[in-house]
Design a protein around this motif. Structure first.
Motif, PDB file in Angstrom:
ATOM      1  N   GLN A  87      22.721-103.581 -70.416  1.00 59.15           N
ATOM      2  CA  GLN A  87      21.684-104.488 -70.903  1.00 59.15           C
ATOM      3  C   GLN A  87      21.258-105.510 -69.850  1.00 59.15           C
ATOM      4  N   PRO A  88      20.930-105.027 -68.627  1.00 58.04           N
ATOM      5  CA  PRO A  88      20.463-105.980 -67.614  1.00 58.04           C
ATOM      6  C   PRO A  88      19.082-106.516 -67.982  1.00 58.04           C
ATOM      7  N   LYS A  89      18.715-107.617 -67.361  1.00 55.66           N
ATOM      8  CA  LYS A  89      17.368-108.154 -67.582  1.00 55.66           C
ATOM      9  C   LYS A  89      16.328-107.282 -66.891  1.00 55.66           C
ATOM     10  N   ARG A  90      16.735-106.684 -65.747  1.00 59.08           N
ATOM     11  CA  ARG A  90      15.784-105.831 -65.027  1.00 59.08           C
ATOM     12  C   ARG A  90      16.528-104.815 -64.171  1.00 59.08           C
ATOM     13  N   VAL A  91      15.762-103.773 -63.815  1.00 57.19           N
ATOM     14  CA  VAL A  91      16.240-102.732 -62.908  1.00 57.19           C
ATOM     15  C   VAL A  91      15.224-102.628 -61.781  1.00 57.19           C
ATOM     16  N   ILE A  92      15.715-102.634 -60.550  1.00 57.28           N
ATOM     17  CA  ILE A  92      14.836-102.476 -59.389  1.00 57.28           C
ATOM     18  C   ILE A  92      14.984-101.051 -58.868  1.00 57.28           C
ATOM     19  N   PHE A  93      13.857-100.360 -58.772  1.00 59.52           N
ATOM     20  CA  PHE A  93      13.809 -99.025 -58.192  1.00 59.52           C
ATOM     21  C   PHE A  93      13.381 -99.182 -56.735  1.00 59.52           C
ATOM     22  N   ASN A  94      14.342 -99.086 -55.838  1.00 65.43           N
ATOM     23  CA  ASN A  94      14.055 -99.188 -54.412  1.00 65.43           C
ATOM     24  C   ASN A  94      13.319 -97.931 -53.960  1.00 65.43           C
ATOM     25  N   ASN A 109      14.351 -99.424 -74.383  1.00 67.09           N
ATOM     26  CA  ASN A 109      15.464-100.339 -74.592  1.00 67.09           C
ATOM     27  C   ASN A 109      15.136-101.784 -74.191  1.00 67.09           C
ATOM     28  N   ASN A 110      13.842-102.056 -74.038  1.00 72.62           N
ATOM     29  CA  ASN A 110      13.360-103.408 -73.711  1.00 72.62           C
ATOM     30  C   ASN A 110      14.002-103.992 -72.459  1.00 72.62           C
ATOM     31  N   ILE A 111      14.153-103.149 -71.443  1.00 73.15           N
ATOM     32  CA  ILE A 111      14.692-103.589 -70.158  1.00 73.15           C
ATOM     33  C   ILE A 111      13.555-103.528 -69.142  1.00 73.15           C
ATOM     34  N   ALA A 112      13.287-104.639 -68.495  1.00 73.11           N
ATOM     35  CA  ALA A 112      12.222-104.696 -67.491  1.00 73.11           C
ATOM     36  C   ALA A 112      12.637-103.911 -66.250  1.00 73.11           C
ATOM     37  N   PHE A 113      11.648-103.400 -65.552  1.00 71.51           N
ATOM     38  CA  PHE A 113      11.927-102.706 -64.298  1.00 71.51           C
ATOM     39  C   PHE A 113      10.770-102.947 -63.341  1.00 71.51           C
ATOM     40  N   GLU A 114      11.079-102.772 -62.059  1.00 72.37           N
ATOM     41  CA  GLU A 114      10.033-102.868 -61.051  1.00 72.37           C
ATOM     42  C   GLU A 114      10.343-101.922 -59.908  1.00 72.37           C
ATOM     43  N   VAL A 115       9.288-101.404 -59.334  1.00 70.90           N
ATOM     44  CA  VAL A 115       9.406-100.570 -58.146  1.00 70.90           C
ATOM     45  C   VAL A 115       9.194-101.505 -56.971  1.00 70.90           C
ATOM     46  N   ALA A 116      10.270-101.759 -56.245  1.00 74.49           N
ATOM     47  CA  ALA A 116      10.227-102.747 -55.171  1.00 74.49           C
ATOM     48  C   ALA A 116      11.395-102.502 -54.234  1.00 74.49           C
ATOM     49  N   CYS A 117      11.449-103.279 -53.185  1.00 67.65           N
ATOM     50  CA  CYS A 117      12.559-103.210 -52.238  1.00 67.65           C
ATOM     51  C   CYS A 117      13.361-104.500 -52.367  1.00 67.65           C
TER      52      CYS A 117
END
Length: 127
Positions: A87-94, A109-117
């Protein structure tokens, strides 16, 4: 604000970006949990194996702010439920970890994500 971060796919090899991410997160004083294929240490941060991480997932639940991925989409399936369980606040896709199926699961699951480095985010004070 400090953001406890799980580096999923941490490598003991100093030439890997995941290795640098562990170092930089530590440099910026973010608490780091490093999970990789092999146990060891990166500048004093213990790298635990995936099996060890799965075993202690319940204790990490709701304490992880960010999961930063360094595992390609081909190998992510076995870790998707684990990441959601934290249940993290966000996931970063490197770069190289982008995965539409994983995005969908996170949205459900209402978890934010971003495609970033992660390294760029840290270096530009956007982490």
């Amino acid at each position: 604000m400090l953001k406890p971060t799980l580096v999923l796919g941490a490598s003991l090899k100093s030439i890997r970006y995941s290795h640098l991410a562990v170092q930089r997160l530590q440099k910026y004083n973010h608490p780091v949990i490093a999970v990789g294929l092999r146990a060891g240490t990166i500048d004093g941060v213990e790298v635990i194996t995936f099996e060890s991480a799965f075993a202690k997932a319940e204790t990490d639940r709701n304490t992880i702010d960010t999961v930063t991925l360094y595992i390609g989409p081909k190998h992510q399936h076995q870790y998707m439920d684990y990441v959601v369980s934290l249940q993290p606040k966000r996931v970063i896709f490197n770069p190289g970890t982008e995965n539409l199926e994983f995005y969908t699961l996170l949205k459900e699951n209402n978890i934010a994500f971003e495609v970033a480095c992660t390294l760029v985010l840290l270096g530009t004070n956007q982490y």
